[in-house]
Design a protein around this motif. Sequence first.
Motif, PDB file in Angstrom:
ATOM      1  N   SER A 124      44.498  30.428  43.680  1.00 56.34           N
ATOM      2  CA  SER A 124      43.879  30.652  44.980  1.00 56.34           C
ATOM      3  C   SER A 124      42.381  30.851  44.803  1.00 56.34           C
ATOM      4  O   SER A 124      41.952  31.689  44.016  1.00 56.34           O
ATOM      5  CB  SER A 124      44.487  31.882  45.658  1.00 56.34           C
ATOM      6  OG  SER A 124      43.855  32.102  46.903  1.00 56.34           O
ATOM      7  N   ALA A 125      41.606  30.055  45.556  1.00 52.45           N
ATOM      8  CA  ALA A 125      40.147  30.150  45.516  1.00 52.45           C
ATOM      9  C   ALA A 125      39.603  30.876  46.738  1.00 52.45           C
ATOM     10  O   ALA A 125      38.431  30.750  47.071  1.00 52.45           O
ATOM     11  CB  ALA A 125      39.541  28.748  45.423  1.00 52.45           C
ATOM     12  N   ARG A 135      42.860  26.819  48.971  1.00 48.07           N
ATOM     13  CA  ARG A 135      41.410  26.658  48.912  1.00 48.07           C
ATOM     14  C   ARG A 135      40.852  26.417  50.305  1.00 48.07           C
ATOM     15  O   ARG A 135      41.591  26.238  51.265  1.00 48.07           O
ATOM     16  CB  ARG A 135      41.032  25.512  47.979  1.00 48.07           C
ATOM     17  CG  ARG A 135      41.509  24.148  48.458  1.00 48.07           C
ATOM     18  CD  ARG A 135      40.964  23.035  47.598  1.00 48.07           C
ATOM     19  NE  ARG A 135      41.480  21.731  47.932  1.00 48.07           N
ATOM     20  CZ  ARG A 135      41.057  20.976  48.925  1.00 48.07           C
ATOM     21  NH1 ARG A 135      40.110  21.398  49.734  1.00 48.07           N
ATOM     22  NH2 ARG A 135      41.579  19.785  49.135  1.00 48.07           N
TER      23      ARG A 135
END
Length: 183
Positions: free
Chosen positions: A147-148, A174
């Motif tokens: 997860s960004a 993202r």
Amino acid sequence: MSELQMRVSDDDRERTTLRLQHAFTEGRLTQLELEDRLELALTAKTYGDLLDLITDLPDEQPSVDDVIELEATHGNLKRSGDWAVPRRLRVSSKYGSVELDFSEAVVTHPVVDVELDLTYGSAKIILPDGGVANVDGFHSDYSNPKSAVPSRPRPGVLHVVVTGRSKYGGLVVRYPRKRWFAH
């Protein structure tokens, strides 16, 4: 500063007015009570102001229409563009990939629950700028979720909670990719 003292957005006020109108249609508020509370909701400055208007109302429970099930055996599942997002999405895919793009979607709920059941496929979730996602409830035998985006809920932005599992696939969350155009 406590969360109750934080300033609200127009979307927060709109969600509260919808909840008040729903309570009126259920017979929980009189016409006069609705009018008084709507006026206060539309001029509310903080979350505490809005909370005071709905604390005596029951929490909204998702209706059947608020749960959508998407299923594919061999093909890929994709939702993008202008689509209506329910409170809960149950997505299962045996061999294909899943892409849920919330960046242009119509999301009327502050929290969306996404339950993934993947066997060989992977999932990609694209959030609108500023959105947050908690992926702690998703497990894969093959890889860790990536997860960004932040995971902590924030007032006034979409919060997606991802749960479920994948045997051989993974999960990526993202924001949309920036597009550069030549002039």
